[in-house]
Design a protein around this motif. Structure first.
Motif, PDB file in Angstrom:
ATOM      1  N   GLU A  28       0.742  -1.456  -0.079  1.00 19.85           N
ATOM      2  CA  GLU A  28      -0.137  -0.174  -0.102  1.00 19.85           C
ATOM      3  C   GLU A  28       0.811   1.125  -0.063  1.00 19.85           C
ATOM      4  O   GLU A  28       1.960   1.077   0.436  1.00 19.85           O
ATOM      5  N   VAL A  29       0.263   2.478  -0.449  1.00 18.73           N
ATOM      6  CA  VAL A  29       1.064   3.578  -0.529  1.00 18.73           C
ATOM      7  C   VAL A  29       0.812   4.291   0.908  1.00 18.73           C
ATOM      8  O   VAL A  29      -0.077   5.016   1.201  1.00 18.73           O
ATOM      9  N   VAL A  30       1.837   4.250   1.809  1.00 21.76           N
ATOM     10  CA  VAL A  30       1.633   4.584   3.156  1.00 21.76           C
ATOM     11  C   VAL A  30       2.621   5.946   3.433  1.00 21.76           C
ATOM     12  O   VAL A  30       2.199   6.620   4.407  1.00 21.76           O
ATOM     13  N   LEU A  31       3.411   6.314   2.469  1.00 18.54           N
ATOM     14  CA  LEU A  31       3.912   7.544   2.566  1.00 18.54           C
ATOM     15  C   LEU A  31       3.731   8.591   1.151  1.00 18.54           C
ATOM     16  O   LEU A  31       3.510   7.831   0.125  1.00 18.54           O
ATOM     17  N   ARG A  32       3.557   9.741   0.953  1.00 16.46           N
ATOM     18  CA  ARG A  32       3.600  10.504  -0.092  1.00 16.46           C
ATOM     19  C   ARG A  32       4.818   9.977  -0.942  1.00 16.46           C
ATOM     20  O   ARG A  32       5.813  10.190  -0.549  1.00 16.46           O
ATOM     21  N   PRO A  33       4.506   9.900  -2.150  1.00 14.73           N
ATOM     22  CA  PRO A  33       5.399   9.239  -3.306  1.00 14.73           C
ATOM     23  C   PRO A  33       6.466  10.419  -3.614  1.00 14.73           C
ATOM     24  O   PRO A  33       6.051  11.674  -3.484  1.00 14.73           O
ATOM     25  N   GLY A  34       7.677  10.008  -3.298  1.00 15.92           N
ATOM     26  CA  GLY A  34       8.771  10.829  -3.709  1.00 15.92           C
ATOM     27  C   GLY A  34       9.463  11.551  -2.237  1.00 15.92           C
ATOM     28  O   GLY A  34      10.260  12.447  -2.198  1.00 15.92           O
ATOM     29  N   GLU A  35       8.693  11.258  -1.176  1.00 15.40           N
ATOM     30  CA  GLU A  35       8.953  12.066   0.041  1.00 15.40           C
ATOM     31  C   GLU A  35      10.228  11.412   0.835  1.00 15.40           C
ATOM     32  O   GLU A  35      10.926  11.966   1.508  1.00 15.40           O
ATOM     33  N   GLN A  36      10.382   9.874   0.668  1.00 14.91           N
ATOM     34  CA  GLN A  36      11.339   9.523   1.333  1.00 14.91           C
ATOM     35  C   GLN A  36      11.998   7.987   0.849  1.00 14.91           C
ATOM     36  O   GLN A  36      11.100   7.274   0.209  1.00 14.91           O
ATOM     37  N   LEU A  37      13.172   7.882   1.052  1.00 13.35           N
ATOM     38  CA  LEU A  37      13.491   6.327   0.597  1.00 13.35           C
ATOM     39  C   LEU A  37      13.188   5.347   1.604  1.00 13.35           C
ATOM     40  O   LEU A  37      13.143   5.376   2.810  1.00 13.35           O
ATOM     41  N   ARG A  38      12.402   4.324   0.859  1.00 18.85           N
ATOM     42  CA  ARG A  38      11.909   3.191   2.040  1.00 18.85           C
ATOM     43  C   ARG A  38      11.970   1.857   1.169  1.00 18.85           C
ATOM     44  O   ARG A  38      11.426   1.688   0.290  1.00 18.85           O
ATOM     45  N   TYR A  39      12.935   1.114   1.476  1.00 20.87           N
ATOM     46  CA  TYR A  39      13.173  -0.140   0.973  1.00 20.87           C
ATOM     47  C   TYR A  39      12.057  -1.213   0.925  1.00 20.87           C
ATOM     48  O   TYR A  39      11.588  -1.592   1.994  1.00 20.87           O
ATOM     49  N   SER A  40      11.634  -1.563  -0.102  1.00 22.21           N
ATOM     50  CA  SER A  40      10.274  -2.044  -0.305  1.00 22.21           C
ATOM     51  C   SER A  40      10.188  -3.140  -1.234  1.00 22.21           C
ATOM     52  O   SER A  40      10.310  -3.119  -2.644  1.00 22.21           O
ATOM     53  N   GLY A  41      10.106  -4.488  -0.780  1.00 21.14           N
ATOM     54  CA  GLY A  41       9.824  -5.499  -1.804  1.00 21.14           C
ATOM     55  C   GLY A  41       8.581  -5.583  -2.501  1.00 21.14           C
ATOM     56  O   GLY A  41       8.533  -5.929  -3.761  1.00 21.14           O
ATOM     57  N   GLY A  42       7.593  -5.144  -1.740  1.00 24.29           N
ATOM     58  CA  GLY A  42       6.086  -4.906  -2.310  1.00 24.29           C
ATOM     59  C   GLY A  42       6.318  -3.884  -3.710  1.00 24.29           C
ATOM     60  O   GLY A  42       5.586  -4.172  -4.589  1.00 24.29           O
ATOM     61  N   GLY A  43       7.214  -3.050  -3.586  1.00 25.16           N
ATOM     62  CA  GLY A  43       7.153  -1.986  -4.254  1.00 25.16           C
ATOM     63  C   GLY A  43       7.841  -2.612  -5.637  1.00 25.16           C
ATOM     64  O   GLY A  43       7.160  -2.243  -6.669  1.00 25.16           O
ATOM     65  N   TYR A  44       8.612  -3.648  -5.324  1.00 26.69           N
ATOM     66  CA  TYR A  44       9.048  -4.320  -6.654  1.00 26.69           C
ATOM     67  C   TYR A  44       7.889  -5.192  -7.327  1.00 26.69           C
ATOM     68  O   TYR A  44       8.103  -5.755  -8.531  1.00 26.69           O
ATOM     69  N   THR A  45       7.156  -5.699  -6.534  1.00 29.44           N
ATOM     70  CA  THR A  45       6.177  -6.822  -7.008  1.00 29.44           C
ATOM     71  C   THR A  45       5.221  -5.869  -7.956  1.00 29.44           C
ATOM     72  O   THR A  45       4.832  -6.544  -8.906  1.00 29.44           O
ATOM     73  N   LEU A  46       4.912  -4.705  -7.498  1.00 30.92           N
ATOM     74  CA  LEU A  46       4.020  -3.797  -8.356  1.00 30.92           C
ATOM     75  C   LEU A  46       4.595  -3.480  -9.539  1.00 30.92           C
ATOM     76  O   LEU A  46       4.211  -3.442 -10.717  1.00 30.92           O
ATOM     77  N   ALA A  47       6.017  -3.255  -9.444  1.00 32.00           N
ATOM     78  CA  ALA A  47       6.842  -3.108 -10.739  1.00 32.00           C
ATOM     79  C   ALA A  47       6.867  -4.269 -11.723  1.00 32.00           C
ATOM     80  O   ALA A  47       6.828  -4.081 -12.768  1.00 32.00           O
ATOM     81  N   GLN A  48       6.900  -5.276 -11.088  1.00 30.94           N
ATOM     82  CA  GLN A  48       6.777  -6.560 -11.921  1.00 30.94           C
ATOM     83  C   GLN A  48       5.747  -6.836 -12.659  1.00 30.94           C
ATOM     84  O   GLN A  48       5.517  -6.855 -13.717  1.00 30.94           O
ATOM     85  N   LEU A  49       4.376  -6.384 -11.853  1.00 29.12           N
ATOM     86  CA  LEU A  49       3.402  -6.377 -12.435  1.00 29.12           C
ATOM     87  C   LEU A  49       3.085  -5.321 -13.605  1.00 29.12           C
ATOM     88  O   LEU A  49       2.534  -5.785 -14.659  1.00 29.12           O
ATOM     89  N   ALA A  50       3.807  -4.253 -13.375  1.00 30.87           N
ATOM     90  CA  ALA A  50       3.534  -3.129 -14.305  1.00 30.87           C
ATOM     91  C   ALA A  50       4.228  -3.437 -15.600  1.00 30.87           C
ATOM     92  O   ALA A  50       3.935  -3.260 -16.717  1.00 30.87           O
ATOM     93  N   LEU A  51       5.521  -4.289 -15.463  1.00 33.55           N
ATOM     94  CA  LEU A  51       6.270  -4.728 -16.647  1.00 33.55           C
ATOM     95  C   LEU A  51       5.461  -6.009 -17.283  1.00 33.55           C
ATOM     96  O   LEU A  51       5.314  -5.565 -18.534  1.00 33.55           O
ATOM     97  N   GLN A  52       4.857  -6.785 -16.780  1.00 31.07           N
ATOM     98  CA  GLN A  52       4.278  -7.638 -17.369  1.00 31.07           C
ATOM     99  C   GLN A  52       2.998  -7.430 -17.976  1.00 31.07           C
ATOM    100  O   GLN A  52       2.714  -7.780 -19.138  1.00 31.07           O
ATOM    101  N   ASP A  53       2.346  -6.627 -17.327  1.00 31.86           N
ATOM    102  CA  ASP A  53       1.005  -5.943 -17.841  1.00 31.86           C
ATOM    103  C   ASP A  53       1.253  -5.007 -19.234  1.00 31.86           C
ATOM    104  O   ASP A  53       0.371  -5.101 -19.954  1.00 31.86           O
ATOM    105  N   SER A  54       2.257  -4.069 -19.233  1.00 33.00           N
ATOM    106  CA  SER A  54       2.330  -3.335 -20.116  1.00 33.00           C
ATOM    107  C   SER A  54       2.762  -4.190 -21.222  1.00 33.00           C
ATOM    108  O   SER A  54       2.755  -3.785 -22.384  1.00 33.00           O
ATOM    109  N   GLN A  55       3.704  -5.128 -21.007  1.00 32.31           N
ATOM    110  CA  GLN A  55       4.446  -5.976 -22.134  1.00 32.31           C
ATOM    111  C   GLN A  55       3.579  -7.076 -22.830  1.00 32.31           C
ATOM    112  O   GLN A  55       3.927  -7.675 -23.576  1.00 32.31           O
ATOM    113  N   LYS A  56       2.488  -7.293 -21.844  1.00 33.12           N
ATOM    114  CA  LYS A  56       1.632  -8.413 -22.092  1.00 33.12           C
ATOM    115  C   LYS A  56       2.678  -9.646 -22.119  1.00 33.12           C
ATOM    116  O   LYS A  56       2.468 -10.640 -23.237  1.00 33.12           O
ATOM    117  N   LEU A  57       3.317 -10.085 -21.177  1.00 28.31           N
ATOM    118  CA  LEU A  57       4.388 -10.938 -21.104  1.00 28.31           C
ATOM    119  C   LEU A  57       4.615 -11.376 -19.800  1.00 28.31           C
ATOM    120  O   LEU A  57       4.755 -10.433 -18.923  1.00 28.31           O
TER     121      LEU A  57
END
Length: 502
Positions: A210-239
């Motif tokens: 979930e988005v618990v801080l305002r984007p761009g406000e703070q560096l916060r190491y997040s595995g969940g963020g990379y899972t969302l990035a994974q889905l963004a790559l998969q969905d946008s490339q349909k692969l």
């Protein structure tokens, strides 16, 4: 849980189990067996450099005039690391690759193609594939990530139209996503999809990102963020993610072993099984990590070294895979010494891009100096690889004349029971709210973390400060006395204040 190496308050190296030292060493001997190096690749003259590394391991903390170098085989045995793969870069080329030990007790020796779980090394690898997609005009890093997602919609949180969650923010850990990593799923049970994980569907074992801080406000190491990035790559490339990574990164680089495919123990592949503390085997060999972009990478050392070598060529403008302008833009805007999945260690010509990974039963790391082309990759099939890697990196540093990754050298000090009086008690760190305990037994101080880890501290003389202490893992603690009995503790770059005395 997947973690990075960066030590902050509350994220410290785990200690060995409470089994007796004799029993632990006996078990390690049974698991490791006859540890010997098998060279996979060597440049002319590299054998001598490799042997210097393998003969030159020192503990993370060296007390002056008290310790002599030991062999890599001896240190693997001591730590309980059954198998290890290493690659070293020199001047931008892979100088040598070698493997040591066994895939597991009673299993074949580690081979040059043996796969290890690489954990969070998946993150910078994912970034480099996304970079190639961006350069091909197929991926917008700066639009609202909901415009890329089709399998789900990011739930409302602290994001706004003016401050949306973007792919760039996810990759650089500034999107404000829930922090944390992933524990994995057993071989015998069902394995959820990345969409299941991102929605916390029944059968998953982590909270929904979930988005618990305002984007761009703070560096916060997040595995969940990379899972969302994974889905963004998969969905946008349909692969799906594995064929996407093969097409956009592994195949262009000529990497034959690196993969995000789930490895099944019953398939009988060339895979090193994971081991926990005390060289205890992970049930089923290893856990599944469907959170591919965050922690699901499998590789051998040679493929990861080849990736680092090509990244350096991209930085120089000599790569056929990476565009120089994109690599320089990517690596030219650090946030709190983090760069899109990498961390910066050192400065100037001695600066390395570094990333570490740890999953249940494994530890891994890689580093590259873009200016000199020097670097190293290691993959271990034991959680104790974390402690061993500190010694290994220092040995590589000495053999190749680097200044980074050296062991900590200190001089032991004598402190009697009276000199430690008043240091015991509970200390609170205001910036994190974490509390740690210091206990005194005669002339011995012990640092106790909230999770129960106990670190026996040795007094040292350092920087002219009388009350300095260190643990063999390198954890350093300092105390300062103030007025009216006040005491402050310095730990991991943070200051804690004693709240009470025992």
């Amino acid at each position: 849980m997947t973690t990075g190496r960066g030590l902050v308050l509350g994220e410290h190296a785990r200690m060995n189990s409470s089994m007796t030292r004799t029993a632990a060493l006996a078990l390690c001997l049974a698991v490791v067996g006859n540890v010997h190096a098998v060279p996979c690749k060597e440049q002319p003259g590299a054998a001598e450099r490799r042997q210097a590394v393998e003969r030159g391991l020192l503990p993370a903390v060296v007390f002056d005039d008290e310790v002599q170098p030991q062999t890599l085989a001896a240190r693997m045995l001591e730590h309980g690391v059954p198998g290890l793969a290493i690659a070293v870069l020199r001047g931008g080329e892979v100088d040598w690759v070698a493997v040591h030990g066994r895939r597991a007790s009673q299993a074949p020796a580690v081979g040059c193609a043996t796969l290890f779980q690489a954990g969070s090394l998946a993150k910078p690898v994912t970034v480099l594939a996304a970079l190639r997609l961006q350069d091909a005009g197929r991926l917008d890093w700066d639009c609202d990530v909901n415009g890329l997602l089709t399998s789900l919609r990011l739930p409302a949180g602290r994001q706004t139209p003016e401050h949306p969650v973007t792919l760039r923010g996810l990759l650089v850990h500034t999107a404000g996503i829930t922090p944390g990593g992933y524990p994995g799923y057993a071989q015998a049970g069902p394995v959820p999809t990345a969409v299941d994980v991102a929605t916390a569907a029944p059968g998953t074992n982590t909270p929904r990102p979930e988005v618990v801080l305002r984007p761009g406000e703070q560096l916060r190491y997040s595995g969940g963020g990379y899972t969302l990035a994974q889905l963004a790559l998969q969905d946008s490339q349909k692969l799906a993610f594995e064929p996407l990574m093969q097409r956009w990164l592994f195949q262009p680089l000529g990497l034959s072993r690196a993969t995000f495919a789930l490895q099944r123990q019953d398939a009988g592949g060339d895979v090193a099984a994971g081991h926990g503390n005390g060289a205890t085997a992970v049930p089923g060999g290893w856990l599944h990590l469907p959170e591919s972009a965050a922690a699901g990478l499998w590789s051998n050392a040679g493929d990861l070294a080849a990736l680092l070598a090509e990244l350096r060529k991209g930085w120089q403008g000599r790569s056929q895979v990476f565009q120089q302008s994109s690599v320089r833009a990517l690596l030219g805007t650090p946030v709190e010494r983090h760069l899109y999945g990498f961390r910066l260690v050192g400065d100037g010509k001695e600066q390395f891009l570094v990333h570490y990974g740890g999953t249940t039963g494994y530890n891994a790391g890689m580093a590259v100096n873009l200016q000199t082309g020097d670097g190293v990759v290691y993959l271990a099939n034991a959680e104790a690889g974390r402690e061993l890697s500190v010694e290994l990196l220092a040995a590589v540093s000495h053999a190749y004349g680097w200044t980074q990754f050296r062991e900590t050298r200190v001089r032991r000090a004598e402190r009697d029971e009276a000199a430690l009086h008043g240091l015991a008690g509970r200390y609170r760190f205001a910036n994190t709210g974490v509390r740690v305990q210091v206990e005194q037994t005669q002339a011995q101080l012990t640092l106790v973390f909230p999770n129960g880890d106990r670190l026996a501290l040795t007094p040292i003389t350092a920087d002219g400060v009388a009350l300095q202490f260190i643990h063999p893992t390198g954890v350093r603690v300092g105390f300062r006395r103030g007025e009216a009995g006040a005491v402050t503790m310095h730990l991991y770059g943070n200051q804690g204040v004693r709240e009470n005395s025992p």
